[in-house]
Scaffold this active site. Structure first.
Site, short mmCIF file in Angstrom:
data_model
loop_
_atom_site.label_atom_id
_atom_site.label_comp_id
_atom_site.label_asym_id
_atom_site.label_seq_id
_atom_site.Cartn_x
_atom_site.Cartn_y
_atom_site.Cartn_z
N HIS A 126 5.82 28.62 9.38
CA HIS A 126 6.80 29.13 10.34
C HIS A 126 7.02 30.63 10.24
CE1 HIS A 126 7.13 24.95 11.26
NE2 HIS A 126 7.59 25.37 12.43
N GLU A 138 2.42 14.95 19.69
CA GLU A 138 1.92 15.52 18.44
C GLU A 138 1.59 14.42 17.43
OE1 GLU A 138 4.88 18.36 17.06
OE2 GLU A 138 6.48 17.11 17.86
N ASP A 192 0.76 19.91 14.89
CA ASP A 192 0.91 18.62 14.20
C ASP A 192 -0.15 17.63 14.64
OD1 ASP A 192 3.05 18.76 12.32
OD2 ASP A 192 4.40 19.11 14.00
N CYS A 213 1.83 23.54 23.50
CA CYS A 213 2.71 24.56 22.92
C CYS A 213 2.40 24.81 21.45
CB CYS A 213 4.17 24.22 23.13
SG CYS A 213 4.66 22.70 22.32
#
Ligand code: PEP
Ligand code: MG
Length: 588
Positions: free
Chosen positions: A199, A442, A466, A513
């Protein structure tokens, strides 16, 4: 001419890491690490002398706090600045002051007096039921560290203290560290740990900061504040003590990037559409309202993913309904009528939330995360849903649920949304009539059953970060299985193809995304498979827009169909490169 402050004092050394965010940064290191604030407890000290030391530390803390508060106000707004107003008030709290003075009078050294008095207050606040008051304990801890750092002469390294342009060097950056980065001062980011999809890397890309992550603890150990550095976010290298030749090359790279940026800027106003007329919307991924201006500046046609968990991370309490409402409203208003997809809380996995006190899990990525947690904790979920619905009248809100594995989860999540709507309507609170409700794809189970999901969900957004991890059973953070983390593996492409086919049967649209959306090699494949929205970090938007404008969708469809017949990711990559020879290796 090279900046004299950057004149090398030692031979240049090049460190390698993961290229996490493109661009070249030049500047002195700013080491972000918690200083050692341990001290010796002394007795029989001279109270007057200790009082003088304490007063100097308090005065220093006050000066810091004024500076930090103004910095926070300018960058992050009044709400962030208010935190430091609270610290200033606490610093003058008479009861706290009396407790410290009592210890000094008894002969304690100032460090022990401060530590002990704060400790008693922290314990008191922590035992309270009111979450707002409990939060004050965290403020007291911060403040105590500040006062002790002055007493001990060991400066705190917080990004809010950054006053001069620098390259931030840290073990890792927490989301709140990254949210506090001032892009005007930070020239680059270097971390010891992390991968391209950690992240901190995603946030650095969102802010357009060159970043190299995963350099390793040992490599960074020799750096001190002010060490001259060059960060190359494209090559994944950090040059320590660069010589004149390295500085010249870095400055040339910056100039070239600048010129390229100016060229791409001309595409900003153009709608995303392939050369043969297929509409492909180009949207931004954001983690906080502060990223909206950057997204608009990069020509975002909407927000394809607002990761709301950044509002929850890096703090000891939970954001309330009003605080969440303000953040969602700020994004919707900032995007001025463009579509905004707000994802509900995706916590767990690599994103821990201390305020929830969740037990340790052996396999957090397969555990109690995201929608699973929200469905089990309606108290938490409802607060967010109410905040979202209240904000819906300020723009074009789309709500999206993360980590959906079963149709029942989607139905249950939507039932909570409907119930929150009914509640607000009964309270007389206005809510937008038409709010599309979609889901992330995901988990392979969702891709496999996409037709059944598409009966209920208004749209899909493929979370490739993911999805690849779950499809290949390869943790996106684990460097040892990085060879298996293959975005272009035909198995991954097949799952995306299934998603698009199921969606098409019910007239639903599919976006992507995850990081794959901004990958130039993946782009023709995604469009060819039927994806019509690509959401990515803002700096990738203009280069990908240029690619979409030049793309022929019919040719992309043929390429994608061929890719699905191949066996290896490397073959898919070769096929893409053969079809688009102008894609250079550095584009990947
Ligand atoms: C994804 O998994 O691709 C995604 C966009 O979600 P996150 O990266 O926040 O897990
Ligand atoms: Mg995800």
């Amino acid at each position: 001419m090279p900046d004299p402050a950057l004149t090398p004092a030692a031979a240049p050394v090049t460190l390698s890491g993961v290229a996490a965010s493109p661009g070249t940064g030049i500047g002195p290191a700013f080491i972000l690490s918690a200083p050692d604030l341990s001290f010796e407890t002394l007795t029989g000290q001279d109270p007057a002398a200790e009082r003088v030391r304490l007063d100097a530390a308090l005065a220093g803390s006050r000066t810091d706090l004024h500076g930090v508060r103004e910095g926070a106000r300018a960058r992050l707004g009044d709400d962030a600045a208010a935190i430091f107003d609270a610290h200033l008030l606490l610093l003058d709290d008479p009861e706290l002051g009396a407790a410290i003075q009592e210890s000094l009078t008894g002969g304690a050294n100032a460090e022990a007096a401060v530590h002990g008095a704060f400790e008693a207050f922290i314990g008191m606040f922590e035992s309270l039921d009111d979450p707002y008051l409990r939060e004050r304990a965290a403020d007291l801890r911060d403040l105590r560290a500040r006062v002790l750092s002055h007493l001990l002469g060991r400066p705190l390294a917080s990004l809010a203290e950054l006053r001069e342009p620098a390259i931030v060097v840290a073990h890792d950056l927490t989301p709140s560290d990254t949210a506090g980065l001032d892009p005007a001062l930070v020239r680059g980011v270097v971390t010891a740990v992390g991968g391209r999809t950690s992240h901190s890397a995603i946030m650095a890309r969102g802010l357009g900061l060159p970043a190299v992550v995963g350099v390793g603890e040992a490599a960074l150990a020799g750096l001190t504040r002010g060490t001259p550095l060059i960060v190359s976010g494209d090559a994944g290298t950090v040059t320590v003590h660069p010589d004149a030749a390295a500085l010249n090359a870095a400055q040339a790279a910056q100039a070239a990037a600048h010129a390229e940026h100016a060229r791409l800027d001309a595409l900003k106003g153009q709608e995303g559409r392939t050369a043969d007329g297929l509409r492909v919307e180009l949207a931004a991924n954001i983690g906080s309202p502060t990223e909206v201006p950057g997204a608009l500046n990069a020509g975002a046609e909407g927000v394809g993913l607002y990761r709301t968990e950044f509002l929850f991370l890096g703090r000891d309490d939970l954001p309330g309904e009003d605080e969440q409402y303000r953040a969602y409203r700020a994004v919707l208003e900032g995007m001025a009528g463009r579509p905004v997809i707000i994802r509900t809380l995706d916590i767990g996995g690599d994103k821990a939330l201390p305020a929830l006190g969740l037990p340790h899990e052996e396999n957090p990525f397969l555990g109690f995360r995201a929608i699973r947690l929200c469905l089990a904790r309606p108290d938490l979920f409802r607060v967010q849903l109410r905040a979202l619905l209240r904000a819906s009248v300020h723009g074009q809100l789309h709500v999206m649920f993360p980590m959906i594995a079963t149709v029942q989860e989607f139905l249950d999540a939507r039932a909570h949304l409907d119930a929150a709507r009914a509640e607000l309507t009964a309270e007389g609170v206005p809510v937008a009539a038409d709010i599309p409700v979609g889901m992330m794809v995901e988990i392979p189970a969702a891709a496999a059953l996409s037709e059944q999901f598409a009966r209920h969900a208004d749209f899909f957004s493929v979370g490739s970060n993911d999805l690849i991890g779950y499809a290949m059973a390869a943790d996106r953070m684990n460097e040892r299985v990085a060879n298996l983390y293959q975005p272009l593996n035909p198995a991954v492409l097949t799952l995306i193809a299934l998603t698009c086919q199921g969606a098409a049967r019910h007239g639903r649209w599919v976006g992507v995304c995850g990081e794959m959306a901004g990958d130039p090699l993946a782009l023709p494949l995604l469009v060819g498979l039927g994806v019509t929205e690509l959401s990515m970090s803002s700096p990738a938007l203009l280069p990908r827009r240029e690619q979409v404008l030049n793309l022929n969708a019919a040719q992309a469809r043929e390429l994608a169909a061929h890719a699905l017949t191949l066996s290896h990711a490397a073959e898919v990559e070769a096929a893409v490169r053969a079809a688009y020879p102008h894609l250079t290796p550095t584009d990947a």
